[in-house]
Design a protein around this motif. Structure first.
Motif, mmCIF file in Angstrom:
data_model
loop_
_atom_site.group_PDB
_atom_site.id
_atom_site.type_symbol
_atom_site.label_atom_id
_atom_site.label_comp_id
_atom_site.label_asym_id
_atom_site.label_seq_id
_atom_site.Cartn_x
_atom_site.Cartn_y
_atom_site.Cartn_z
ATOM 1 N N UNK A 137 15.323 -13.325 -0.114
ATOM 2 C CA UNK A 137 15.420 -14.518 0.732
ATOM 3 C C UNK A 137 14.040 -14.918 1.246
ATOM 4 N N UNK A 138 13.271 -13.916 1.676
ATOM 5 C CA UNK A 138 11.954 -14.183 2.271
ATOM 6 C C UNK A 138 10.856 -13.791 1.289
ATOM 7 N N UNK A 139 9.778 -14.571 1.292
ATOM 8 C CA UNK A 139 8.628 -14.250 0.435
ATOM 9 C C UNK A 139 8.105 -12.843 0.726
ATOM 10 N N UNK A 140 8.080 -12.478 2.034
ATOM 11 C CA UNK A 140 7.533 -11.167 2.417
ATOM 12 C C UNK A 140 8.364 -10.023 1.840
ATOM 13 N N UNK A 141 9.676 -10.241 1.712
ATOM 14 C CA UNK A 141 10.530 -9.180 1.148
ATOM 15 C C UNK A 141 10.198 -8.965 -0.326
ATOM 16 N N UNK A 142 9.992 -10.074 -1.006
ATOM 17 C CA UNK A 142 9.570 -10.005 -2.415
ATOM 18 C C UNK A 142 8.240 -9.253 -2.514
ATOM 19 N N UNK A 143 7.317 -9.633 -1.632
ATOM 20 C CA UNK A 143 5.989 -9.019 -1.667
ATOM 21 C C UNK A 143 6.035 -7.533 -1.303
ATOM 22 N N UNK A 144 6.937 -7.204 -0.402
ATOM 23 C CA UNK A 144 7.071 -5.796 -0.011
ATOM 24 C C UNK A 144 7.462 -4.949 -1.229
ATOM 25 N N UNK A 145 8.308 -5.519 -2.054
ATOM 26 C CA UNK A 145 8.734 -4.821 -3.278
ATOM 27 C C UNK A 145 7.525 -4.662 -4.229
ATOM 28 N N UNK A 178 4.407 -4.539 -3.325
ATOM 29 C CA UNK A 178 3.498 -3.573 -2.696
ATOM 30 C C UNK A 178 3.973 -2.143 -2.956
ATOM 31 N N UNK A 179 5.284 -1.957 -2.862
ATOM 32 C CA UNK A 179 5.843 -0.616 -3.077
ATOM 33 C C UNK A 179 5.458 -0.113 -4.480
ATOM 34 N N UNK A 180 5.613 -0.977 -5.459
ATOM 35 C CA UNK A 180 5.303 -0.583 -6.849
ATOM 36 C C UNK A 180 3.798 -0.370 -7.020
ATOM 37 N N UNK A 181 3.014 -1.305 -6.503
ATOM 38 C CA UNK A 181 1.555 -1.233 -6.701
ATOM 39 C C UNK A 181 0.990 0.006 -6.007
ATOM 40 N N UNK A 232 -2.900 -7.052 2.893
ATOM 41 C CA UNK A 232 -2.664 -5.660 2.486
ATOM 42 C C UNK A 232 -3.710 -5.216 1.450
ATOM 43 N N UNK A 233 -4.138 -6.172 0.603
ATOM 44 C CA UNK A 233 -5.128 -5.858 -0.443
ATOM 45 C C UNK A 233 -6.403 -6.673 -0.232
ATOM 46 N N UNK A 234 -6.893 -6.666 0.981
ATOM 47 C CA UNK A 234 -8.049 -7.508 1.318
ATOM 48 C C UNK A 234 -9.231 -7.229 0.365
ATOM 49 N N UNK A 235 -9.728 -8.281 -0.255
ATOM 50 C CA UNK A 235 -10.857 -8.185 -1.198
ATOM 51 C C UNK A 235 -10.557 -7.314 -2.417
ATOM 52 N N UNK A 236 -9.290 -7.151 -2.714
ATOM 53 C CA UNK A 236 -8.926 -6.340 -3.883
ATOM 54 C C UNK A 236 -8.041 -7.105 -4.854
#
Ligand code: GRF
Length: 214
Positions: free
Chosen positions: A58-66, A68-71, A95-99
């Motif tokens: 539903x939320x972009x952040x939830x997608x991104x959290x997934x 992040x978990x994998x990465x 979370x990945x500043x300058x990366x």
């Protein structure tokens, strides 16, 4: 240094990275689309891939959290966007500043957004190209690492111009990733990137060397 590649479709840049010899550095490929052709390329090179469909969240952040978990599970130090067609929020970018790096098919800051090649044609510019930049929270506006230039010809269509730019992307992107892995790329000021040159660069860039600036 290992990295992950985020894709949404064709994956020709991913293939260029693999052909350059970077496949063993790619810890995984993540696609937000199950039908992305790039997934076949990952498979052909024996790279683990994951499909994380944004539509499930539903939320972009939830997608991104997934994502992040994998990465974060791969202990990678670099996130490479290669035709990833989702806007990433501050949550992911911080979370990945300058990366995180991206490649965009125009000479930024001209022609941001999804159809840069058409905008270049509408504007009747005489040159266009591709830009590799660090990702910030402003769309297509991060510190520029490298740019490559191609002519825009009088009889160009979107497709002929896009193909000419893409051929350059396939040389530039693996080269710059290789330079990052060699720790020859650093952000020296908020919007300034220093790329250290070395004697092997010209061999890697070949005949493209005169049109790539880094
Ligand atoms: C390229 O044009 C790149 O500049 C843009 O998305 C496209 C990706 O193509 N960001 P591919 O999936 O790597 O073939």
């Amino acid at each position: 240094m290992n990295f992950v590649v985020l894709i949404s479709g064709r994956g020709s840049n991913l293939e260029a990275m693999c052909k350059f010899g970077l496949a063993d550095k790619i810890k995984c490929v993540i696609s937000n689309s199950a039908t992305a052709k790039g997934l076949d390329i990952a498979k052909a090179y024996g790279i683990t891939s994951h499909v994380v469909s944004h539509a499930q969240f539903k939320q972009r952040e939830d997608f991104e959290q997934e994502l992040i978990k994998i990465i974060d599970n791969t202990s990678s130090q670099l996130v490479v966007l290669a035709g990833f067609k989702r806007i990433l929020t501050d949550y992911f970018v911080n979370h990945y500043k300058n990366k995180i790096i991206n490649i965009h098919p125009s000479l930024l800051p001209s022609f941001v957004g999804a159809d840069a090649q058409s905008y270049a044609l509408y504007a009747h510019v005489k040159v266009s190209g591709a830009t590799i930049h660090y990702l910030t929270n402003v769309l297509d506006h991060g510190p520029i690492i490298a740019q490559g230039v191609v002519p825009v010809l009088a009889n160009d269509t979107r497709s002929t111009l896009a193909d000419r730019i893409l051929a350059l992307e396939h040389i530039m992107y693996p080269f710059i990733i290789y330079k990052i892995i060699k720790q020859q790329v650093e952000i020296t000021e908020p919007f300034q990137v220093k790329v250290t040159k070395d004697s092997n660069d010209l061999n890697l860039l070949g005949t493209f060397a005169p049109v790539i600036f880094y």
